[in-house]
Write a protein that holds these residues in place. Structure first.
Motif, PDB file in Angstrom:
ATOM      1  N   SER A  64       0.946  -1.029   0.051  1.00 12.96           N
ATOM      2  CA  SER A  64       0.043  -0.007   0.001  1.00 12.96           C
ATOM      3  C   SER A  64       0.844   1.281  -0.159  1.00 12.96           C
ATOM      4  N   ALA A  65       2.210   0.874   0.166  1.00  9.34           N
ATOM      5  CA  ALA A  65       2.985   2.145   0.233  1.00  9.34           C
ATOM      6  C   ALA A  65       3.429   2.663  -1.133  1.00  9.34           C
ATOM      7  N   LEU A  66       3.001   1.994  -2.315  1.00  6.49           N
ATOM      8  CA  LEU A  66       3.315   2.556  -3.591  1.00  6.49           C
ATOM      9  C   LEU A  66       2.681   3.733  -3.888  1.00  6.49           C
ATOM     10  N   ARG A  67       3.335   4.674  -4.584  1.00  5.74           N
ATOM     11  CA  ARG A  67       3.099   6.088  -4.790  1.00  5.74           C
ATOM     12  C   ARG A  67       3.377   6.510  -6.264  1.00  5.74           C
ATOM     13  N   PRO A  68       2.617   7.322  -7.028  1.00  6.25           N
ATOM     14  CA  PRO A  68       2.691   7.540  -8.548  1.00  6.25           C
ATOM     15  C   PRO A  68       4.145   8.277  -8.604  1.00  6.25           C
ATOM     16  N   GLY A  69       4.836   7.895  -9.718  1.00  9.99           N
ATOM     17  CA  GLY A  69       6.357   8.495 -10.163  1.00  9.99           C
ATOM     18  C   GLY A  69       7.200   7.539  -9.284  1.00  9.99           C
ATOM     19  N   GLN A  70       6.961   6.560  -8.516  1.00 10.02           N
ATOM     20  CA  GLN A  70       7.969   5.686  -7.747  1.00 10.02           C
ATOM     21  C   GLN A  70       8.550   4.603  -8.729  1.00 10.02           C
ATOM     22  N   GLU A  71       9.538   4.086  -8.932  1.00  7.97           N
ATOM     23  CA  GLU A  71      10.090   3.151  -9.789  1.00  7.97           C
ATOM     24  C   GLU A  71      10.095   1.802  -8.865  1.00  7.97           C
ATOM     25  N   ILE A  72       9.728   0.692  -9.655  1.00  7.14           N
ATOM     26  CA  ILE A  72       9.744  -0.553  -9.068  1.00  7.14           C
ATOM     27  C   ILE A  72      10.363  -1.574  -9.977  1.00  7.14           C
ATOM     28  N   GLU A  73      10.507  -2.714  -9.405  1.00 11.19           N
ATOM     29  CA  GLU A  73      10.954  -3.882 -10.202  1.00 11.19           C
ATOM     30  C   GLU A  73       9.958  -4.589 -10.229  1.00 11.19           C
ATOM     31  N   ILE A  74       9.495  -5.347 -11.453  1.00  8.51           N
ATOM     32  CA  ILE A  74       8.444  -6.161 -11.368  1.00  8.51           C
ATOM     33  C   ILE A  74       8.953  -7.569 -12.332  1.00  8.51           C
ATOM     34  N   GLY A  75       8.272  -8.694 -12.370  1.00 11.27           N
ATOM     35  CA  GLY A  75       8.645  -9.915 -12.968  1.00 11.27           C
ATOM     36  C   GLY A  75       7.543 -10.654 -12.950  1.00 11.27           C
ATOM     37  N   TRP A  76       7.833 -11.658 -14.050  1.00  7.83           N
ATOM     38  CA  TRP A  76       6.790 -12.770 -14.522  1.00  7.83           C
ATOM     39  C   TRP A  76       7.527 -13.761 -14.985  1.00  7.83           C
ATOM     40  N   SER A  77       6.778 -15.162 -15.301  1.00  9.54           N
ATOM     41  CA  SER A  77       7.626 -16.125 -15.540  1.00  9.54           C
ATOM     42  C   SER A  77       7.090 -16.474 -17.110  1.00  9.54           C
ATOM     43  N   ARG A  78       7.681 -17.052 -17.778  1.00  8.26           N
ATOM     44  CA  ARG A  78       7.412 -17.402 -19.186  1.00  8.26           C
ATOM     45  C   ARG A  78       6.412 -18.141 -19.484  1.00  8.26           C
ATOM     46  N   ALA A  79       5.735 -19.089 -18.537  1.00  5.35           N
ATOM     47  CA  ALA A  79       4.432 -19.759 -18.738  1.00  5.35           C
ATOM     48  C   ALA A  79       3.409 -18.840 -18.799  1.00  5.35           C
ATOM     49  N   ASP A  80       3.419 -17.774 -17.957  1.00  7.42           N
ATOM     50  CA  ASP A  80       2.369 -16.926 -17.571  1.00  7.42           C
ATOM     51  C   ASP A  80       2.126 -15.913 -18.827  1.00  7.42           C
ATOM     52  N   CYS A  81       2.986 -15.680 -19.651  1.00  5.27           N
ATOM     53  CA  CYS A  81       3.085 -14.854 -20.801  1.00  5.27           C
ATOM     54  C   CYS A  81       2.738 -15.537 -22.019  1.00  5.27           C
ATOM     55  N   ARG A  82       1.681 -15.569 -22.671  1.00  6.48           N
ATOM     56  CA  ARG A  82       1.074 -16.259 -23.604  1.00  6.48           C
ATOM     57  C   ARG A  82       1.402 -15.636 -25.003  1.00  6.48           C
ATOM     58  N   ALA A  83       2.132 -16.122 -26.129  1.00  2.00           N
ATOM     59  CA  ALA A  83       2.115 -15.496 -27.364  1.00  2.00           C
ATOM     60  C   ALA A  83       1.149 -15.849 -28.322  1.00  2.00           C
ATOM     61  N   LEU A  84       0.297 -14.938 -28.698  1.00  3.59           N
ATOM     62  CA  LEU A  84      -0.879 -15.218 -29.294  1.00  3.59           C
ATOM     63  C   LEU A  84      -0.758 -14.327 -30.519  1.00  3.59           C
ATOM     64  N   ASP A  85      -2.065 -14.774 -31.520  1.00  2.08           N
ATOM     65  CA  ASP A  85      -2.119 -14.193 -32.997  1.00  2.08           C
ATOM     66  C   ASP A  85      -1.911 -12.608 -32.850  1.00  2.08           C
ATOM     67  N   ALA A  86      -1.442 -11.802 -33.771  1.00  2.00           N
ATOM     68  CA  ALA A  86      -1.099 -10.557 -33.462  1.00  2.00           C
ATOM     69  C   ALA A  86      -2.397  -9.619 -33.609  1.00  2.00           C
TER      70      ALA A  86
END
Length: 377
Positions: free
Chosen positions: A355-377
């Motif tokens: 809840s301490a996130l504020r506009p303008g703040q920089e953060i690191e985010i990440g996700w796994s390959r399996a959750d990122c689906r490459a679909l038709d354009a």
């Protein structure tokens, strides 16, 4: 003349002839003899199943329901009910219950008289009618409302009466066309669970039409997602959400982050995509060609994590800038700017203490390959 299309592969679980209760085979519909509103519709429905036809307005889902009910006639193809073709049968001889969005109750009749009407036209005795009406009222928890007229009921109560009238003559199949569209959010949610409860207790087969994805996910055994007269995918709610087969299904079911790019490498169950903004993303190829093909990456907001100090388990990791934080009680909905997309959404449980996130703040985010689906354009 309407051109007959060749049958497309069925994107559904196999249903044997023994367990198939209703079947659409290569069904097409045109109103003007030129443009097909429904294009080669194939669907097998098991006895006792709750199947939802889901899609945007004009996608063909209601037309399919009306053809099953007998209010529309297929231009091509066949519709079977319990193994028998029904295209030549008038609606009143099909033995199908029907629930509409506008309730369609007789305003000059009491609730009990509305429920008795379909029994009277079937020439049941007065005692049978009385018993069945009371049973149907109890089913929708309106035992004490039989003497009221529709105008004396709330919207939710009127919809319960409409549902009871569709069930009172004990049909094996009930069709519902956007039945909850006129209700407010709370009533709509209450009726979703009520219909699902009745379905489970009676074991009646139901075909339900809606454009509301939440409604479909909540109530259905299987969902057929329509677009432009074609079923894009037929699957269980969890399979549709977790494993969409194309970009339309991914973006129509639930919320998604979209990232556009080009495939630069593909090996087995993984591919590398260079985004239009220049970053490289590792993804799971689902509906995409080889190297050089365009693709849209689909990534659910809840599958993205805020990277904690020292975490290295993510296949994809990027620096993002917080644009907006919305507090929604049990979770935070945060809009980020990352990978050239300023509308990138993540959802984090409130218990995680972000809840301490504020506009303008920089953060690191990440996700796994399996959750990122490459679909038709």
């Amino acid at each position: 003349m309407t051109q007959t299309l060749e049958a497309e592969p069925r994107t559904q679980d196999a249903v044997s002839d023994d367990t198939c209760f209703a079947r659409f085979t290569n069904v097409q519909k045109s109103y003007d003899g030129v443009e097909l509103v429904v294009k080669d519709f194939n669907l097998d429905i098991r006895k006792g199943e709750f199947v939802t036809l889901l899609g945007p307005s004009g996608s063909g889902k209601t037309t399919c329901l009306m053809m099953m009910a007998g209010f529309e006639t297929p231009t091509h193809g066949e519709i079977l009910l319990k193994g028998n073709p029904i295209s030549g049968l008038p609606p009143h001889k099909r033995g199908i219950g029907m629930v509409f969005q506008n309730y369609a109750l007789f305003p000059h009749m009491t609730v009990a008289e509305n429920l008795a009407f379909p029994l009277e036209v079937r020439h049941l005795s007065k005692e049978e009618i009385k018993q069945k009406v009371q049973r149907a009222l109890a089913m929708v928890r309106l035992e004490n409302f039989g003497d009221r007229r529709p105008a004396q009921l709330s919207g939710g109560q009127q919809q319960r009466v409409a549902l009871a009238r569709a069930l009172v003559f004990e049909p094996e199949l009930v069709l519902m066309d956007e039945p909850l569209g006129a209700l407010d959010k709370n009533l709509r949610e209450e009726m979703q669970y009520e219909i699902k409860r009745i379905h489970a207790s009676l074991g009646v087969t139901m075909i339900y039409v809606t454009h509301d994805q939440t409604e479909a996910l909540t109530m259905s055994d299987r969902i057929a997602v329509f677009n432009d007269g074609i079923v894009q995918q037929l699957a269980t709610p969890d399979a549709l959400y977790e494993e969409p087969e194309n970009a339309f299904v991914a973006y129509f079911i639930g919320e998604n982050n979209r990232l556009q790019g080009e495939v630069v490498e593909r090996v087995g169950d993984a591919c590398s995509v260079r985004l239009d903004s220049g970053e490289m993303v590792s993804a799971k190829p689902v509906a995409v060609g080889g190297v050089g093909s365009r693709t849209t990456l689909s990534l659910r907001p809840e599958r993205v994590s805020i990277v904690r100090n020292g975490e290295t388990s993510f296949d994809n990791r990027f620096t993002a800038k917080v644009q907006e934080v919305i507090y929604l009680g049990d979770h935070l909905r945060t809009r980020l700017a990352v990978c050239g997309n300023e509308e990138f959404i993540i959802k984090t449980p409130n218990a995680e203490g972000h809840s301490a996130l504020r506009p303008g703040q920089e953060i690191e985010i990440g996700w796994s390959r399996a959750d990122c689906r490459a679909l038709d354009a």
